[in-house]
Design a protein around this motif. Structure first.
Motif, PDB file in Angstrom:
ATOM      1  N   ALA A 113     -61.348  17.648  10.579  1.00 20.46           N
ATOM      2  CA  ALA A 113     -61.931  18.352   9.434  1.00 20.46           C
ATOM      3  C   ALA A 113     -61.791  17.543   8.150  1.00 20.46           C
ATOM      4  N   ASP A 114     -60.728  16.771   8.039  1.00 20.63           N
ATOM      5  CA  ASP A 114     -60.501  15.915   6.877  1.00 20.63           C
ATOM      6  C   ASP A 114     -60.643  14.456   7.326  1.00 20.63           C
ATOM      7  N   TRP A 115     -61.612  13.763   6.785  1.00 24.32           N
ATOM      8  CA  TRP A 115     -61.884  12.394   7.228  1.00 24.32           C
ATOM      9  C   TRP A 115     -60.688  11.468   6.993  1.00 24.32           C
ATOM     10  N   ARG A 116     -59.810  11.851   6.063  1.00 24.26           N
ATOM     11  CA  ARG A 116     -58.639  11.013   5.806  1.00 24.26           C
ATOM     12  C   ARG A 116     -57.719  10.965   7.035  1.00 24.26           C
ATOM     13  N   GLU A 117     -57.670  12.075   7.786  1.00 26.33           N
ATOM     14  CA  GLU A 117     -56.914  12.058   9.037  1.00 26.33           C
ATOM     15  C   GLU A 117     -57.515  11.053  10.011  1.00 26.33           C
ATOM     16  N   ASP A 118     -58.829  11.013  10.060  1.00 22.86           N
ATOM     17  CA  ASP A 118     -59.493  10.049  10.937  1.00 22.86           C
ATOM     18  C   ASP A 118     -59.188   8.619  10.515  1.00 22.86           C
ATOM     19  N   ALA A 119     -59.173   8.396   9.206  1.00 21.68           N
ATOM     20  CA  ALA A 119     -58.840   7.060   8.713  1.00 21.68           C
ATOM     21  C   ALA A 119     -57.441   6.659   9.159  1.00 21.68           C
ATOM     22  N   ALA A 120     -56.491   7.599   9.077  1.00 23.30           N
ATOM     23  CA  ALA A 120     -55.132   7.300   9.511  1.00 23.30           C
ATOM     24  C   ALA A 120     -55.075   7.038  11.009  1.00 23.30           C
ATOM     25  N   ARG A 121     -55.865   7.768  11.781  1.00 18.17           N
ATOM     26  CA  ARG A 121     -55.849   7.600  13.239  1.00 18.17           C
ATOM     27  C   ARG A 121     -56.390   6.233  13.655  1.00 18.17           C
ATOM     28  N   VAL A 122     -57.489   5.805  13.060  1.00 12.95           N
ATOM     29  CA  VAL A 122     -58.045   4.520  13.490  1.00 12.95           C
ATOM     30  C   VAL A 122     -57.145   3.365  13.043  1.00 12.95           C
ATOM     31  N   ARG A 123     -56.484   3.513  11.897  1.00 11.92           N
ATOM     32  CA  ARG A 123     -55.527   2.479  11.476  1.00 11.92           C
ATOM     33  C   ARG A 123     -54.332   2.435  12.432  1.00 11.92           C
ATOM     34  N   ALA A 124     -53.858   3.614  12.853  1.00 15.77           N
ATOM     35  CA  ALA A 124     -52.756   3.665  13.813  1.00 15.77           C
ATOM     36  C   ALA A 124     -53.177   3.081  15.155  1.00 15.77           C
ATOM     37  N   ALA A 125     -54.418   3.343  15.546  1.00 22.04           N
ATOM     38  CA  ALA A 125     -54.923   2.803  16.808  1.00 22.04           C
ATOM     39  C   ALA A 125     -54.936   1.278  16.775  1.00 22.04           C
ATOM     40  N   ARG A 126     -55.375   0.724  15.657  1.00 23.03           N
ATOM     41  CA  ARG A 126     -55.401  -0.736  15.548  1.00 23.03           C
ATOM     42  C   ARG A 126     -53.983  -1.308  15.610  1.00 23.03           C
TER      43      ARG A 126
END
Length: 396
Positions: free
Chosen positions: A193-206
């Motif tokens: 729901a909050d794109w900032r969470e998605d940003a954190a997830r893809v950075r963590a994935a990398r």
């Protein structure tokens, strides 16, 4: 409810292409399996505890059985009912070798007017896959060899570690374990729901997979154009290979605008159901990764048309695996392309099939048994068949 539409839908003998009498279709049976998952998984649109596999088995006079499959979250009965009530009456007594002729006849039945996409078209795919399975069996060849493919193993990317319901720590562990098991390409789900969470997830994935692993992400259509635009710099920052279904699947304009603004390739196709839909996206330069799915378009016949068109334009063709790779392992690498073939790997239904997919160090080995690798294991049907779905049609 079953309707008697044989008089309306069955062609006369004079209308049919001549063929081998032993290849005439004698019965059509449908059913569906609900294959349980090891754990509950979520993307931005659905929570999954099982994957449903609708099945059609087409028998011919020589005793062969061609099997067609699909893959759905829900609504398996919609696909089987289309086959039971409309397609089966039009198939009985016809030559199974006339694959293109059968495709056209079924496509232009009255069901065309209520379903040029969705369940009606997906049911057509099931029939088409079954006919290609029969053709490969009759030739004594695995389908990939019948279609002219090479025997080389096909690289896969793994979707089964990046689910949206996983915490960031769980996400990192899952992706890391896939890399440890040999995959060099993995995908992570986004669409919070909050794109900032998605940003954190893809950075963590990398961080979890390191700089040398190819990383993709999939929003499952849950973002609007503005949110997708906000995420583009983040995706470029982490070196994302592609950005899958960022917005509503039918919004060609938004896809085109994103692709024009993005250094990351836009990917789409699992929610496109026809050659014409793909042709419109390609003409608009709205994507660079074409994820045509044999269970969503009209089977092998239409899949080949989409793949050849896309590859001729220099685009990557990477199938979406609604079939869990069972059929696509035959289709990848059967058309001219400047890029190496790539397959999506999801292991959920491997135990449902007689010929399980074989993946070693991230590469799918080509099947060797004649056919399309779609035959259902008897034990799987006994364990997982859904009661009340399907029927058998045979001449009266």
């Amino acid at each position: 409810m079953t309707h008697d539409v044989r008089g309306l839908l069955s062609p006369s003998p004079a209308e049919l292409a001549p063929g081998d009498d032993s290849a005439v279709i004698t019965s059509v049976e449908t059913y569906a399996l609900a294959v349980p998952l090891i754990r509950t998984l979520s993307d931005a649109t659905a929570q999954l505890k099982a994957w449903t596999v609708p099945v059609v088995e087409i028998r011919t006079a020589d005793g062969r059985v061609g099997t067609g499959i699909s893959g759905v979250h829900c609504g398996a009965e919609l696909l089987t009912q289309v086959i039971d009530d409309y397609y089966a009456p039009a198939l009985l007594g016809t030559p199974s070798e006339d694959i293109l002729g059968t495709w056209k006849r079924l496509y232009w039945l009255p069901t065309h007017w209520i379903g040029r996409s969705g369940p009606v078209h997906m049911a057509l795919s099931m029939v088409d896959i079954a006919l290609w399975d029969l053709a490969a069996q009759r030739a004594g060849l695995p389908l990939w060899r019948l279609l002219g493919g090479t025997p080389d193993p096909i690289e896969t990317y793994n979707t089964d570690g990046g689910w949206l319901n996983l915490s960031v720590d769980e996400l990192a562990r899952d992706l890391g374990s896939l890399v440890d098991r040999g995959w060099r390409r993995v995908k992570v789900k986004v669409g919070k729901a909050d794109w900032r969470e998605d940003a954190a997830r893809v950075r963590a994935a990398r961080r979890a997979v390191g700089p040398d692993i190819t990383l993709m992400c999939d929003a499952n259509q849950r973002w609007d154009f503005s949110t997708a635009m906000r995420m583009l710099p983040v995706l470029a920052e982490v070196g994302m290979d592609w950005f899958e279904e960022p917005v509503h699947a039918d919004d060609i304009t938004a896809h085109r605008r994103l692709q024009a603004a993005s250094p990351v390739d836009i990917a789409a196709g699992e929610s496109l159901y026809s050659y014409h839909a793909f042709a419109n996206f390609l003409a608009a330069e709205a994507l660079r990764v074409v994820q045509v799915d044999v269970t969503r378009v009209g089977g092998v016949t239409e899949w080949m048309q989409v793949a050849q068109h896309a590859a001729a334009g220099g685009l990557r063709v990477v199938p979406h695996a609604g079939d869990m790779m069972q059929v696509h392992q035959h289709l990848a690498g059967t058309f001219l392309s400047e890029t190496a073939p790539l397959l999506e790997f999801i292991p959920w239904t491997r135990d449902a099939f007689v010929d399980r997919t074989v993946v070693v160090d991230g590469y799918a080995e080509r099947p060797q048994a004649p056919g399309a690798s779609t035959a259902i294991a008897a034990a799987a049907r006994e364990r997982w068949q859904i009661k009340g779905i399907g029927a058998t049609a045979a001449p009266r």
